[in-house]
Enzyme design. Sequence first.
Site, PDB file in Angstrom:
ATOM      1  N   HIS A   1       0.838  -1.209   0.000  1.00 49.59           N
ATOM      2  CA  HIS A   1       0.000   0.000   0.000  1.00 49.59           C
ATOM      3  C   HIS A   1       0.868   1.252   0.000  1.00 49.59           C
ATOM      4  O   HIS A   1       0.613   2.200  -0.756  1.00 49.59           O
ATOM      5  CB  HIS A   1      -0.909  -0.017   1.232  1.00 49.59           C
ATOM      6  CG  HIS A   1      -1.670   1.256   1.458  1.00 49.59           C
ATOM      7  ND1 HIS A   1      -2.987   1.422   1.090  1.00 49.59           N
ATOM      8  CD2 HIS A   1      -1.288   2.434   2.036  1.00 49.59           C
ATOM      9  CE1 HIS A   1      -3.378   2.639   1.416  1.00 49.59           C
ATOM     10  NE2 HIS A   1      -2.373   3.278   1.995  1.00 49.59           N
ATOM     11  N   GLU A   2       1.910   1.263   0.831  1.00 50.62           N
ATOM     12  CA  GLU A   2       2.784   2.432   0.892  1.00 50.62           C
ATOM     13  C   GLU A   2       3.599   2.586  -0.390  1.00 50.62           C
ATOM     14  O   GLU A   2       3.856   3.708  -0.840  1.00 50.62           O
ATOM     15  CB  GLU A   2       3.701   2.336   2.109  1.00 50.62           C
ATOM     16  CG  GLU A   2       2.973   2.259   3.446  1.00 50.62           C
ATOM     17  CD  GLU A   2       1.986   3.399   3.640  1.00 50.62           C
ATOM     18  OE1 GLU A   2       2.203   4.492   3.086  1.00 50.62           O
ATOM     19  OE2 GLU A   2       0.982   3.196   4.349  1.00 50.62           O
TER      20      GLU A   2
ATOM     21  N   HIS B   1       1.575   4.416  -2.873  1.00 51.87           N
ATOM     22  CA  HIS B   1       1.626   5.871  -2.674  1.00 51.87           C
ATOM     23  C   HIS B   1       2.866   6.463  -3.339  1.00 51.87           C
ATOM     24  O   HIS B   1       2.807   7.521  -3.967  1.00 51.87           O
ATOM     25  CB  HIS B   1       1.645   6.200  -1.180  1.00 51.87           C
ATOM     26  CG  HIS B   1       0.296   6.215  -0.537  1.00 51.87           C
ATOM     27  ND1 HIS B   1      -0.754   6.953  -1.040  1.00 51.87           N
ATOM     28  CD2 HIS B   1      -0.168   5.597   0.579  1.00 51.87           C
ATOM     29  CE1 HIS B   1      -1.821   6.784  -0.252  1.00 51.87           C
ATOM     30  NE2 HIS B   1      -1.488   5.968   0.725  1.00 51.87           N
TER      31      HIS B   1
END
Length: 325
Positions: free
Chosen positions: A130-131, A134
């Site tokens: 998920h990071e 980003h």
Amino acid sequence: MNALRTTILLAGMTALFMGVGYLIGGTGGMAIAFLFALGTNAFAYWNSDKMVLSMQGAKEIDPRSAPELYQMTQRLADNAGLPMPKLYLIETDQPNAFATGRSPEKGVVAVSSGLVKYLDSREVAAVIAHELAHIKNRDTLTMTVTATLAGAISMLAQFGLFFGGGRDNSNPLGVFGTIAMVILAPIAAMLVQMAVSRTREYEADKDGAAICGDPTALASALEKISAIGKRTVNVAAERAPAMAHMYISNPLSGARMDNLFSTHPNVENRIRALMDMARVSGGGGGQTPRSRVNPVEANVRPGQSWRTPGTRPRGDDGGAAGPWG
């Protein structure tokens, strides 16, 4: 479509910034605030990652201190087509993580000690994915610019108290209108900032699930992070609440509802979207097929210690976990 929405929101915030400057600060106040915003943006562009990591008390980790986590992140970065980001550790029992860096080449992923303490290897991998999403989508830079503009708008509203609503311009709002703008402009800026943040979280969930190949793992991770986060305090985040939107889940006490004043979407909504994604990719039953490139081969287990070099704490299955520095 998501990038278009974000662009529109940023353009709207810039228009709000210019409009507020004209109405309550006059052209002089608008010019001063705009120049200040440019300087702040330039400083944030080059130093935002260092500022955030310092404010959160994060410390860099390397392949020697955390080989399993480093290997896992490397595999995930390869899946995402990204260079290996720097890894940092935040000493807090609250499971959480965030990403920063002005570009994929300068990417940083910071995880909390609570994340690897309470989550299993699939869930940790999903959070890191998920990071990485980003970083790949350059959300960290977008949020830095948005936060800077929000701060500039708030500052410009304060100028209105000193400039008297623009002495070098006729103010169509009058005195009471100026007072209203002083109060409402920062709120409007905050709403736009939070809308941008929540929009990016849904996209990062989707892309992160694709990177790790396991939407259900990310859904499970969010459920655990939310539940444990409600009963633990992230001291560093509480001291710098402006950074809360960078975390995968709101690190602040309270404010977890999916409303206009929340920095993150409602966890149940995010989990539902991920489970829908899993059903589509897995053909039903809420399951998803194993990723063709499995990033989670490192033996990372719940309850591992980050503090005692050379120890081998035992995982939930009774087996020995790898060494952590």
